[in-house]
Design a protein around this motif. Structure first.
Motif, PDB file in Angstrom:
ATOM      1  N   GLN A   2       0.829  -1.198   0.000  1.00 18.94           N
ATOM      2  CA  GLN A   2       0.000   0.000   0.000  1.00 18.94           C
ATOM      3  C   GLN A   2       0.870   1.257   0.000  1.00 18.94           C
ATOM      4  OE1 GLN A   2      -3.104  -0.103   2.958  1.00 18.94           O
ATOM      5  NE2 GLN A   2      -2.817   2.055   3.367  1.00 18.94           N
ATOM      6  N   ASP A   4       1.930   4.748   1.103  1.00 19.88           N
ATOM      7  CA  ASP A   4       1.741   5.472   2.355  1.00 19.88           C
ATOM      8  C   ASP A   4       1.606   6.974   2.097  1.00 19.88           C
ATOM      9  OD1 ASP A   4       2.980   6.848   4.911  1.00 19.88           O
ATOM     10  OD2 ASP A   4       2.164   4.884   5.433  1.00 19.88           O
ATOM     11  N   ALA A   5       1.065   7.673   3.102  1.00 20.65           N
ATOM     12  CA  ALA A   5       0.852   9.122   2.981  1.00 20.65           C
ATOM     13  C   ALA A   5       2.139   9.860   2.627  1.00 20.65           C
ATOM     14  CB  ALA A   5       0.279   9.675   4.269  1.00 20.65           C
ATOM     15  N   HIS A  16      -4.364   5.569   6.993  1.00 17.94           N
ATOM     16  CA  HIS A  16      -4.083   5.249   8.390  1.00 17.94           C
ATOM     17  C   HIS A  16      -3.060   6.223   8.960  1.00 17.94           C
ATOM     18  CE1 HIS A  16      -0.262   3.375   7.423  1.00 17.94           C
ATOM     19  NE2 HIS A  16      -0.853   2.777   6.411  1.00 17.94           N
ATOM     20  N   ASN A  17      -2.856   6.119  10.268  1.00 18.61           N
ATOM     21  CA  ASN A  17      -2.050   7.120  10.970  1.00 18.61           C
ATOM     22  C   ASN A  17      -0.598   6.711  11.158  1.00 18.61           C
ATOM     23  OD1 ASN A  17      -4.434   8.450  11.238  1.00 18.61           O
ATOM     24  ND2 ASN A  17      -4.808   7.748  13.336  1.00 18.61           N
ATOM     25  N   LEU A  18      -0.215   5.594  10.559  1.00 17.04           N
ATOM     26  CA  LEU A  18       1.141   5.098  10.793  1.00 17.04           C
ATOM     27  C   LEU A  18       2.017   5.316   9.568  1.00 17.04           C
ATOM     28  CD1 LEU A  18       0.251   1.730  12.567  1.00 17.04           C
ATOM     29  CD2 LEU A  18       0.955   3.858  13.647  1.00 17.04           C
ATOM     30  N   VAL A  19       3.274   5.603   9.833  1.00 18.86           N
ATOM     31  CA  VAL A  19       4.227   5.747   8.738  1.00 18.86           C
ATOM     32  C   VAL A  19       5.460   4.895   9.069  1.00 18.86           C
ATOM     33  CG1 VAL A  19       5.208   7.884   9.723  1.00 18.86           C
ATOM     34  CG2 VAL A  19       5.529   7.382   7.309  1.00 18.86           C
ATOM     35  N   ALA A  20       6.013   4.241   8.050  1.00 12.18           N
ATOM     36  CA  ALA A  20       7.158   3.351   8.249  1.00 12.18           C
ATOM     37  C   ALA A  20       8.448   4.160   8.348  1.00 12.18           C
ATOM     38  CB  ALA A  20       7.251   2.354   7.100  1.00 12.18           C
ATOM     39  N   SER A  21       9.325   3.752   9.282  1.00 12.65           N
ATOM     40  CA  SER A  21      10.597   4.455   9.476  1.00 12.65           C
ATOM     41  C   SER A  21      11.414   4.507   8.188  1.00 12.65           C
ATOM     42  CB  SER A  21      11.408   3.780  10.589  1.00 12.65           C
ATOM     43  OG  SER A  21      11.547   2.387  10.338  1.00 12.65           O
ATOM     44  N   ASP A  22      11.395   3.420   7.411  1.00 10.37           N
ATOM     45  CA  ASP A  22      12.221   3.394   6.196  1.00 10.37           C
ATOM     46  C   ASP A  22      11.568   4.159   5.036  1.00 10.37           C
ATOM     47  OD1 ASP A  22      10.290   1.409   6.107  1.00 10.37           O
ATOM     48  OD2 ASP A  22      11.566  -0.084   5.157  1.00 10.37           O
ATOM     49  N   GLU A  25      12.927   7.886   6.181  1.00  8.13           N
ATOM     50  CA  GLU A  25      14.338   8.012   5.794  1.00  8.13           C
ATOM     51  C   GLU A  25      14.422   8.236   4.292  1.00  8.13           C
ATOM     52  OE1 GLU A  25      15.379   4.711   9.244  1.00  8.13           O
ATOM     53  OE2 GLU A  25      15.688   4.206   7.140  1.00  8.13           O
ATOM     54  N   ARG A  42      17.665   9.934   9.084  1.00  7.61           N
ATOM     55  CA  ARG A  42      17.194   8.895  10.018  1.00  7.61           C
ATOM     56  C   ARG A  42      16.359   9.554  11.095  1.00  7.61           C
ATOM     57  NH1 ARG A  42      22.798   9.256  10.956  1.00  7.61           N
ATOM     58  NH2 ARG A  42      23.024   7.379   9.713  1.00  7.61           N
ATOM     59  N   LEU A  43      15.714   8.740  11.897  1.00  7.53           N
ATOM     60  CA  LEU A  43      14.987   9.224  13.062  1.00  7.53           C
ATOM     61  C   LEU A  43      15.767   8.837  14.306  1.00  7.53           C
ATOM     62  CD1 LEU A  43      11.403   8.118  11.969  1.00  7.53           C
ATOM     63  CD2 LEU A  43      12.409  10.402  11.799  1.00  7.53           C
TER      64      LEU A  43
ATOM     65  N   SER B  21      16.817   5.088  13.982  1.00  7.08           N
ATOM     66  CA  SER B  21      15.875   4.178  13.316  1.00  7.08           C
ATOM     67  C   SER B  21      16.612   3.183  12.415  1.00  7.08           C
ATOM     68  CB  SER B  21      14.858   4.975  12.500  1.00  7.08           C
ATOM     69  OG  SER B  21      15.507   5.881  11.618  1.00  7.08           O
ATOM     70  N   GLU B  25      16.459  -1.023  12.501  1.00  2.00           N
ATOM     71  CA  GLU B  25      16.159  -1.822  11.304  1.00  2.00           C
ATOM     72  C   GLU B  25      17.307  -2.804  11.077  1.00  2.00           C
ATOM     73  OE1 GLU B  25      14.074   2.169   9.393  1.00  2.00           O
ATOM     74  OE2 GLU B  25      15.867   1.342   8.467  1.00  2.00           O
ATOM     75  N   ARG B  42      11.338  -2.852  10.106  1.00  2.00           N
ATOM     76  CA  ARG B  42      11.123  -1.393  10.147  1.00  2.00           C
ATOM     77  C   ARG B  42      10.322  -1.054  11.385  1.00  2.00           C
ATOM     78  NH1 ARG B  42       7.909  -3.224   5.819  1.00  2.00           N
ATOM     79  NH2 ARG B  42       9.557  -2.484   4.447  1.00  2.00           N
ATOM     80  N   LEU B  43      10.198   0.228  11.662  1.00  3.31           N
ATOM     81  CA  LEU B  43       9.339   0.701  12.737  1.00  3.31           C
ATOM     82  C   LEU B  43       8.125   1.366  12.121  1.00  3.31           C
ATOM     83  CD1 LEU B  43      12.123   2.299  14.960  1.00  3.31           C
ATOM     84  CD2 LEU B  43      11.030   0.073  15.253  1.00  3.31           C
ATOM     85  N   MET B  44       6.994   1.253  12.803  1.00  3.43           N
ATOM     86  CA  MET B  44       5.788   1.959  12.372  1.00  3.43           C
ATOM     87  C   MET B  44       5.513   3.052  13.401  1.00  3.43           C
ATOM     88  SD  MET B  44       5.045   0.460   9.525  1.00  3.43           S
ATOM     89  CE  MET B  44       3.493   1.305   9.171  1.00  3.43           C
ATOM     90  N   ILE B  45       5.434   4.287  12.904  1.00  2.00           N
ATOM     91  CA  ILE B  45       5.360   5.449  13.775  1.00  2.00           C
ATOM     92  C   ILE B  45       3.999   6.126  13.645  1.00  2.00           C
ATOM     93  CG2 ILE B  45       6.329   7.775  14.081  1.00  2.00           C
ATOM     94  CD1 ILE B  45       8.970   6.231  12.932  1.00  2.00           C
ATOM     95  N   LYS B  47       1.907   9.062  13.260  1.00  3.03           N
ATOM     96  CA  LYS B  47       2.254  10.386  12.731  1.00  3.03           C
ATOM     97  C   LYS B  47       1.883  11.503  13.693  1.00  3.03           C
ATOM     98  CE  LYS B  47       1.066   8.817   8.143  1.00  3.03           C
ATOM     99  NZ  LYS B  47       0.025   8.923   7.103  1.00  3.03           N
TER     100      LYS B  47
END
Lengths: 131, 131
Positions: A2, A4-5, A16-22, A25, A42-43, B21, B25, B42-45, B47
């Motif tokens: 899918q 992502d935003a 949805h409200n989640l975003v992947a770290s990668d 980056e 990076r975060l 992050s 990973e 990965r991490l899911m953050i 937002k």
């Protein structure tokens, strides 16, 4: 997978409200006029609270030389789907005065006074609560 | 670059509470006996809050085939320097029953009932507060 935003979510897809770290980056950071300031490297995550403390902005330099890393408080960055980037309104001059290190060096995260400098600079409350 | 706790921080180096992050990973996940369960993909953050909601665990499969992705509530994972990994005490059977998708598919993050399933499964309170 899918979309992502961060990369421009279409209306037909499940939001949805989640975003992947990668996904974060490598995402560009731009001014409202579309000028690119840099890229999220990076975060930095607070191990105890699980909060994202900073997005490290990679900026400046040429052909990989002279690049700098500036930690931006996560609260200060907003993703703008129109820009296809995180929005940060900072002039070149402001950017050059921002707390930063050379790209190869590690920011001194253990020094809370430097972290306070960052939050004062960007005028946001610190991620660890009041100081 | 300073070695972070995730990769085994030496005592002579400056200790701090932040982890990058891109260090998380790829970090292995192991049982207390050292057996490797899988790897953090990965991490899911979240937002809005800036909280890390999940670490996506990549596990199972062979030569890249049949691999699965299980979102683990971040609160459930603890980094163990002795293991050089995140510690998760889950049998193979429990792992196979855990909410997961095939590696190529996106988890249905927009469906809160599926997120509640995850938190019930791992018996931790949800990252968004009470339900």
């Amino acid at each position: 997978m899918q979309i992502d935003a961060v990369n421009g979510e279409s209306q037909t897809q499940h939001s949805h409200n989640l975003v992947a770290s990668d996904r974060v980056e490598g995402t560009p950071v731009r001014r409202a006029n579309g000028e690119k300031i840099g890229t999220i490297q990076r975060l930095m995550i607070d191990k105890f609270s699980g909060n994202v403390a900073y997005a490290v902005l990679s900026f400046g330099g040429f052909l990989g030389m002279g690049q700098k890393h500036a930690p931006i408080p996560w609260a200060r960055l907003k993703y703008d789907p129109m820009l296809g980037a995180y929005h940060l309104e900072l002039t070149d001059q402001e950017l050059n005065r921002a707390p930063a290190t050379a790209a190869g060096e590690e920011f001194d995260w253990g020094d809370r006074s430097r972290e306070i400098d960052i939050h004062n600079y960007y005028r946001v409350p610190p991620y660890w609560g009041a100081y």
